[in-house]
Design an enzyme around this catalytic site. Structure first.
Site, mmCIF file in Angstrom:
data_model
loop_
_atom_site.group_PDB
_atom_site.id
_atom_site.type_symbol
_atom_site.label_atom_id
_atom_site.label_comp_id
_atom_site.label_asym_id
_atom_site.label_seq_id
_atom_site.Cartn_x
_atom_site.Cartn_y
_atom_site.Cartn_z
ATOM 1 N N ARG A 44 -11.636 -2.210 -0.288
ATOM 2 C CA ARG A 44 -12.406 -1.589 -0.702
ATOM 3 C C ARG A 44 -12.156 -1.655 -2.348
ATOM 4 O O ARG A 44 -12.733 -2.258 -2.834
ATOM 5 C CB ARG A 44 -12.537 -0.210 -0.520
ATOM 6 C CG ARG A 44 -13.610 0.695 -1.287
ATOM 7 C CD ARG A 44 -13.899 2.282 -1.090
ATOM 8 N NE ARG A 44 -14.765 2.515 -0.203
ATOM 9 C CZ ARG A 44 -13.747 2.654 1.423
ATOM 10 N NH1 ARG A 44 -12.668 3.018 0.655
ATOM 11 N NH2 ARG A 44 -14.187 3.407 1.634
ATOM 12 N N ASP A 51 -4.529 -10.024 3.881
ATOM 13 C CA ASP A 51 -5.370 -8.755 4.707
ATOM 14 C C ASP A 51 -4.640 -8.624 5.937
ATOM 15 O O ASP A 51 -4.615 -10.234 6.548
ATOM 16 C CB ASP A 51 -6.588 -7.985 4.734
ATOM 17 C CG ASP A 51 -7.001 -6.996 4.672
ATOM 18 O OD1 ASP A 51 -6.673 -6.683 3.715
ATOM 19 O OD2 ASP A 51 -6.816 -6.862 6.019
ATOM 20 N N VAL A 87 -0.802 -0.591 -6.423
ATOM 21 C CA VAL A 87 -1.908 0.821 -6.777
ATOM 22 C C VAL A 87 -1.805 1.380 -5.575
ATOM 23 O O VAL A 87 -2.063 2.797 -5.066
ATOM 24 C CB VAL A 87 -2.743 -0.127 -6.347
ATOM 25 C CG1 VAL A 87 -4.387 0.487 -6.534
ATOM 26 C CG2 VAL A 87 -2.912 -0.948 -7.215
ATOM 27 N N THR A 88 -1.110 0.898 -3.709
ATOM 28 C CA THR A 88 -1.510 2.076 -2.692
ATOM 29 C C THR A 88 -1.186 3.234 -3.232
ATOM 30 O O THR A 88 0.372 3.602 -3.688
ATOM 31 C CB THR A 88 -0.493 1.253 -2.004
ATOM 32 O OG1 THR A 88 -1.569 0.192 -1.771
ATOM 33 C CG2 THR A 88 -0.613 2.003 -0.039
ATOM 34 N N HIS A 122 1.007 9.863 -10.316
ATOM 35 C CA HIS A 122 -0.755 10.124 -10.202
ATOM 36 C C HIS A 122 -0.938 10.706 -8.463
ATOM 37 O O HIS A 122 -0.761 9.895 -7.878
ATOM 38 C CB HIS A 122 -0.947 8.427 -9.642
ATOM 39 C CG HIS A 122 -2.085 8.117 -9.671
ATOM 40 N ND1 HIS A 122 -3.397 8.501 -9.966
ATOM 41 C CD2 HIS A 122 -2.540 7.799 -8.215
ATOM 42 C CE1 HIS A 122 -4.482 7.878 -9.301
ATOM 43 N NE2 HIS A 122 -4.052 7.452 -8.238
HETATM 44 N N1 LIG Z 1 -3.093 3.929 -7.590
HETATM 45 C C1 LIG Z 1 -5.034 4.398 -8.427
HETATM 46 O O1 LIG Z 1 -5.173 5.118 -9.020
HETATM 47 C C2 LIG Z 1 -5.609 3.767 -6.302
HETATM 48 C C3 LIG Z 1 -7.017 4.017 -6.528
HETATM 49 C C4 LIG Z 1 -7.451 3.917 -5.560
HETATM 50 C C5 LIG Z 1 -7.439 3.543 -3.907
HETATM 51 N N2 LIG Z 1 -5.938 3.590 -4.401
HETATM 52 C C6 LIG Z 1 -5.024 3.607 -2.852
HETATM 53 O O2 LIG Z 1 -4.973 2.202 -2.437
HETATM 54 C C7 LIG Z 1 -4.966 2.101 -1.044
HETATM 55 C C8 LIG Z 1 -5.955 0.628 -0.815
HETATM 56 O O3 LIG Z 1 -7.287 1.704 -0.788
HETATM 57 P P1 LIG Z 1 -9.004 0.974 -0.457
HETATM 58 O O4 LIG Z 1 -10.274 2.027 -0.833
HETATM 59 O O5 LIG Z 1 -8.613 0.375 -0.180
HETATM 60 O O6 LIG Z 1 -8.516 1.341 1.496
HETATM 61 P P2 LIG Z 1 -9.119 0.169 2.470
HETATM 62 O O7 LIG Z 1 -8.773 0.827 3.484
HETATM 63 O O8 LIG Z 1 -10.472 -0.149 1.813
HETATM 64 O O9 LIG Z 1 -8.142 -0.593 2.304
HETATM 65 C C9 LIG Z 1 -7.236 -1.209 2.738
HETATM 66 C C10 LIG Z 1 -6.922 -2.231 2.978
HETATM 67 O O10 LIG Z 1 -5.787 -3.427 3.826
HETATM 68 C C11 LIG Z 1 -5.331 -3.811 4.679
HETATM 69 N N3 LIG Z 1 -4.105 -3.630 5.182
HETATM 70 C C12 LIG Z 1 -2.763 -2.610 5.844
HETATM 71 N N4 LIG Z 1 -1.839 -2.735 5.793
HETATM 72 C C13 LIG Z 1 -1.874 -4.410 6.048
HETATM 73 C C14 LIG Z 1 -0.958 -5.354 5.766
HETATM 74 N N5 LIG Z 1 0.304 -4.424 6.605
HETATM 75 N N6 LIG Z 1 -1.191 -6.270 4.963
HETATM 76 C C15 LIG Z 1 -1.591 -6.187 4.644
HETATM 77 N N7 LIG Z 1 -2.903 -6.203 4.797
HETATM 78 C C16 LIG Z 1 -2.736 -4.235 4.798
HETATM 79 C C17 LIG Z 1 -6.514 -2.932 5.212
HETATM 80 O O11 LIG Z 1 -6.558 -3.826 7.045
HETATM 81 C C18 LIG Z 1 -7.717 -2.812 4.587
HETATM 82 O O12 LIG Z 1 -8.318 -4.254 4.224
HETATM 83 C C19 LIG Z 1 -4.606 3.593 0.095
HETATM 84 O O13 LIG Z 1 -3.707 4.096 -0.322
HETATM 85 C C20 LIG Z 1 -5.446 3.920 -1.975
HETATM 86 O O14 LIG Z 1 -5.448 5.510 -1.550
HETATM 87 C C21 LIG Z 1 -5.294 4.464 -5.498
HETATM 88 O O1 LIG Z 2 -7.623 9.943 -4.784
HETATM 89 C C1 LIG Z 2 -7.586 9.145 -4.206
HETATM 90 O O2 LIG Z 2 -7.048 9.375 -2.866
HETATM 91 C C2 LIG Z 2 -7.259 7.943 -4.448
HETATM 92 C C3 LIG Z 2 -7.434 7.141 -6.143
HETATM 93 O O3 LIG Z 2 -5.581 7.874 -6.284
HETATM 94 C C4 LIG Z 2 -8.241 7.252 -6.986
HETATM 95 O O4 LIG Z 2 -7.266 7.865 -7.950
HETATM 96 O O5 LIG Z 2 -9.267 7.601 -6.896
#
Ligand SMILES: NC(=O)c1ccc[n+]([C@@H]2O[C@H](COP(=O)([O-])OP(=O)(O)OC[C@H]3O[C@@H](n4cnc5c(N)ncnc54)[C@H](O)[C@@H]3O)[C@@H](O)[C@H]2O)c1
Ligand SMILES: O=C(O)C[C@H](O)C(=O)O
Length: 288
Positions: free
Chosen positions: A11, A33, A111-112, A165
């Site tokens: 996403r 991915d 980001v994760t 965060h």
């Molecule tokens: N820091 C921030 O402000 C912030 C904001 C939004 C989301 N996030 C975090 O970002 C992360 C991703 O969110 P998302 O909504 O995109 O999730 P998502 O599930 O849509 O996408 C994650 C992707 O990672 C892939 N993946 C998993 N393991 C993998 C690996 N070993 N190698 C390569 N790819 C791999 C999955 O196949 C998936 O497509 C989450 O941990 C979420 O909490 C952080």
């Molecule tokens: O809140 C979450 O889990 C996703 C991300 O960290 C965000 O702040 O949008």
């Protein structure tokens, strides 16, 4: 030639890759991915937009990318209360991707979630200079803070969020130029802690907000623009009296990552919150 990698093209990563292509952030995009049909679909979909960018998927190219945005791993669902609760499930992903990133010498934008912990772990497991590890989240939290202040009718600026965060985020009220009593601060903080969950419940996850700010951060790095102070997670070595962790602080960011952590005079409430955040992140790092 500049190259930008995105690991995890779900996403958030998919949105970032698309925006990076649309904005012409780099000459080359490297998308990776674990789910290959998704990776292929993202490459095709972005290619069909016909932007002037080369898109690669060979993981061997990752180590030479100028910037790598790390968005692989599980996001929160409505039943996952805090970002810190994602630690155990995302640790194997960090571990796996450290192998793919071995020898990386660019700037890593983590980001994760839990982002601060993951940023710190990457620096250690990749043996990457701490300044090259920039954790993303502060800009997004700060934008939410600005919105909340406007809603509360609290004028002033700029709005900055430091700290974790997550639940231990630290809104900086002392730089607003207007006094905000502690009870009001706590009420704003409570609202901020829940700011993303409404999006998660409504559409499955946050995407546009994070992607917009992540691409801005990547652009700041790639263009070596050190003029602006941005809130991001930095690995500290004595700044703010903290060390041995990554935590949200004001910083100047450029082509080599965090160029300078800017030391502000925080007030008593903010200092106490920042120290609480540091203690919480350190404990998570110990559990990792
Ligand atoms: N820091 C921030 O402000 C912030 C904001 C939004 C989301 N996030 C975090 O970002 C992360 C991703 O969110 P998302 O909504 O995109 O999730 P998502 O599930 O849509 O996408 C994650 C992707 O990672 C892939 N993946 C998993 N393991 C993998 C690996 N070993 N190698 C390569 N790819 C791999 C999955 O196949 C998936 O497509 C989450 O941990 C979420 O909490 C952080
Ligand atoms: O809140 C979450 O889990 C996703 C991300 O960290 C965000 O702040 O949008």
């Amino acid at each position: 030639m500049s190259s930008l990698a995105v690991i995890g093209t779900g996403r958030v990563g998919g949105e970032v890759a698309f925006l990076a292509a649309a904005l012409g952030l780099a000459d080359e995009l490297i998308l990776c991915d674990a789910v290959k049909p998704l990776e292929r679909a993202q490459v095709l979909d972005i290619s069909h937009a016909a932007y002037d960018v080369t898109i690669e998927t060979d993981p061997a190219l990752l180590r030479d990318a100028d910037v790598c945005i790390f968005t692989a791993g599980r996001p929160r669902t409505p039943d996952v209360k805090t970002r810190a609760d994602l630690l155990t499930v995302n640790l194997p992903v960090i571990d796996d991707c450290c192998r793919a990133l071995r020898g990386f010498g660019g700037v890593l934008i983590t980001v994760t979630n839990p982002m601060d912990v993951n940023n710190f772990l990457f620096s250690r497991c990749l043996d990457l200079e701490p300044s090259r590890c920039v954790g993303f989240g502060g800009q997004l939290d700060s934008a939410r803070f600005a919105l909340r202040l406007a809603k509360e009718g609290i004028a002033g600026g700029p709005a900055f969020i430091l700290g974790e965060h997550g639940e231990h985020q630290v809104p900086v009220f002392s730089r607003l130029g207007t006094g905000v009593p502690v009870e009001k601060r706590e009420a704003v903080l409570t609202a901020l802690r829940g700011a993303s969950m409404e999006v998660i419940k409504g559409k499955g996850g946050t995407a546009f907000g994070p992607a917009a700010h992540i691409t801005r951060l990547a652009e700041t790095v790639l263009s070596d623009r050190r003029d602006e102070v941005v809130p991001c997670s930095c690995i500290v070595d004595g700044e703010y009296g903290l060390s041995g962790l990554s935590i949200g602080l004001p910083a100047r960011v450029g082509r080599d990552g965090v160029e300078e952590i800017v030391e502000w005079d925080l007030d008593e409430w903010e200092t106490a919150k920042l120290n609480e955040a540091a203690g919480f992140i350190k404990k998570l790092c110990r559990d990792a």
